[in-house]
Design a protein around this motif. Structure first.
Motif, PDB file in Angstrom:
ATOM      1  N   LEU A  84       0.837  -1.203   0.000  1.00 40.13           N
ATOM      2  CA  LEU A  84       0.000   0.000   0.000  1.00 40.13           C
ATOM      3  C   LEU A  84       0.871   1.253   0.000  1.00 40.13           C
ATOM      4  O   LEU A  84       0.565   2.253  -0.652  1.00 40.13           O
ATOM      5  N   ARG A  85       1.969   1.173   0.745  1.00 41.45           N
ATOM      6  CA  ARG A  85       2.887   2.311   0.836  1.00 41.45           C
ATOM      7  C   ARG A  85       3.416   2.697  -0.542  1.00 41.45           C
ATOM      8  O   ARG A  85       3.563   3.866  -0.856  1.00 41.45           O
ATOM      9  N   LYS A  94      -7.891   5.769  -3.253  1.00 40.45           N
ATOM     10  CA  LYS A  94      -9.026   5.022  -3.805  1.00 40.45           C
ATOM     11  C   LYS A  94      -9.083   3.598  -3.245  1.00 40.45           C
ATOM     12  O   LYS A  94     -10.149   3.099  -2.904  1.00 40.45           O
ATOM     13  N   VAL A  95      -7.906   2.969  -3.171  1.00 41.72           N
ATOM     14  CA  VAL A  95      -7.836   1.589  -2.674  1.00 41.72           C
ATOM     15  C   VAL A  95      -8.301   1.525  -1.211  1.00 41.72           C
ATOM     16  O   VAL A  95      -9.117   0.668  -0.846  1.00 41.72           O
ATOM     17  N   VAL A  96      -7.795   2.443  -0.392  1.00 41.42           N
ATOM     18  CA  VAL A  96      -8.167   2.428   1.029  1.00 41.42           C
ATOM     19  C   VAL A  96      -9.660   2.702   1.189  1.00 41.42           C
ATOM     20  O   VAL A  96     -10.339   2.084   2.009  1.00 41.42           O
ATOM     21  N   THR A 101     -15.016   0.648   2.432  1.00 38.37           N
ATOM     22  CA  THR A 101     -16.412   0.431   2.035  1.00 38.37           C
ATOM     23  C   THR A 101     -16.791  -1.042   2.208  1.00 38.37           C
ATOM     24  O   THR A 101     -17.845  -1.369   2.764  1.00 38.37           O
ATOM     25  N   PHE A 102     -15.898  -1.944   1.746  1.00 36.64           N
ATOM     26  CA  PHE A 102     -16.142  -3.379   1.913  1.00 36.64           C
ATOM     27  C   PHE A 102     -16.148  -3.766   3.397  1.00 36.64           C
ATOM     28  O   PHE A 102     -16.971  -4.564   3.830  1.00 36.64           O
ATOM     29  N   ARG A 162     -11.243  -8.574  -5.499  1.00 37.33           N
ATOM     30  CA  ARG A 162     -11.648  -8.192  -6.855  1.00 37.33           C
ATOM     31  C   ARG A 162     -11.822  -6.678  -6.972  1.00 37.33           C
ATOM     32  O   ARG A 162     -11.548  -6.093  -8.004  1.00 37.33           O
ATOM     33  N   GLY A 163     -12.268  -6.051  -5.886  1.00 39.75           N
ATOM     34  CA  GLY A 163     -12.491  -4.608  -5.901  1.00 39.75           C
ATOM     35  C   GLY A 163     -11.213  -3.784  -5.951  1.00 39.75           C
ATOM     36  O   GLY A 163     -11.253  -2.602  -6.302  1.00 39.75           O
ATOM     37  N   VAL A 164     -10.099  -4.387  -5.572  1.00 38.56           N
ATOM     38  CA  VAL A 164      -8.835  -3.624  -5.571  1.00 38.56           C
ATOM     39  C   VAL A 164      -7.771  -4.286  -6.459  1.00 38.56           C
ATOM     40  O   VAL A 164      -6.612  -3.870  -6.473  1.00 38.56           O
TER      41      VAL A 164
END
Ligand SMILES: [Zn+2]
Length: 207
Positions: A84-85, A94-96, A101-102, A162-164
């Motif tokens: 992530l870093r 966006k990813v976080v 959200t999930f 799948r979302g990320v």
């Protein structure tokens, strides 16, 4: 008073708290006391309070706010995970946000959520303990294996990945990111407990 008790103070038609005399009579609290207490808990335990209200479907606004607060929490801690870093700031945000959200959706699930009810125990969280039942001849129950007794399933990790997947490899997901995702769910549990203790403290003076 705990968060579960606050549900009856909500008006079904608006996100505003109601000053219903029926609700106050049973608790010995006036609507004003309750609203004041809510305000205090909301300011001291914002994530826990909004996450609870969002989970109980009391307010759409609280759902959005809870995801937003969880995203902020995630952004503060995500750099501990190498994958992530390394992401570009915009993509990382966006990813976080997607993970938050999930995490909120998974945390909000219950046996009443469409498609979430456990197939083995049908939401009861209890299953027949075949071994003991056969041994003793008396019907014996145990905690359901599939759902660990909660009666419903969490969102599968595969769907979350799948979302990320556009930004992270499956390997990165397994080595750190999925653990980070789990930590967001734990943060919701922790925050809800915190909001509950805060509410207990601020309402004790009225009881
Ligand atoms: Zn089950």
């Amino acid at each position: 008073m705990n968060l579960e008790n606050t549900v009856k103070f909500h008006s079904p038609k608006s996100p505003q708290f109601t000053d219903s005399p029926r609700a106050t009579a049973s608790e010995g609290l006036t609507g004003t006391d309750v609203m004041g207490s809510f305000g205090m808990v909301q300011s001291r335990s914002a994530l826990g309070f909004t996450a609870f209200s969002g989970k109980m479907d009391l307010s759409e606004n609280d759902k959005r706010k809870a995801i937003q607060l969880l995203t902020q929490h995630g952004l503060k801690h995500c750099d501990k995970v190498a994958a992530l870093r390394k992401l570009e700031t915009k993509v990382k945000g966006k990813v976080v946000q997607t993970l938050a959200t999930f995490a909120f959706a998974s945390w909000s699930r219950s046996a009443a959520t469409p498609g979430a009810r456990c197939k083995d125990c049908h939401g009861t969280g209890r299953a027949c303990d075949r071994e003991k039942t056969e041994e003793s001849g008396v019907f014996t129950e145990k905690e359901c294996n599939r759902c660990s007794g909660v009666g419903y399933s969490k969102l599968p990790g595969k769907s979350v990945y799948r979302g990320v997947a556009y930004a992270l490899s499956a390997d990165q997901w397994k080595r750190g990111v999925s653990q980070f995702y789990d930590s967001l769910i734990s943060e919701l549990d922790k925050s809800e407990n915190h909001a509950n203790s805060m509410l207990r403290i601020v309402t004790t003076s009225f009881e």
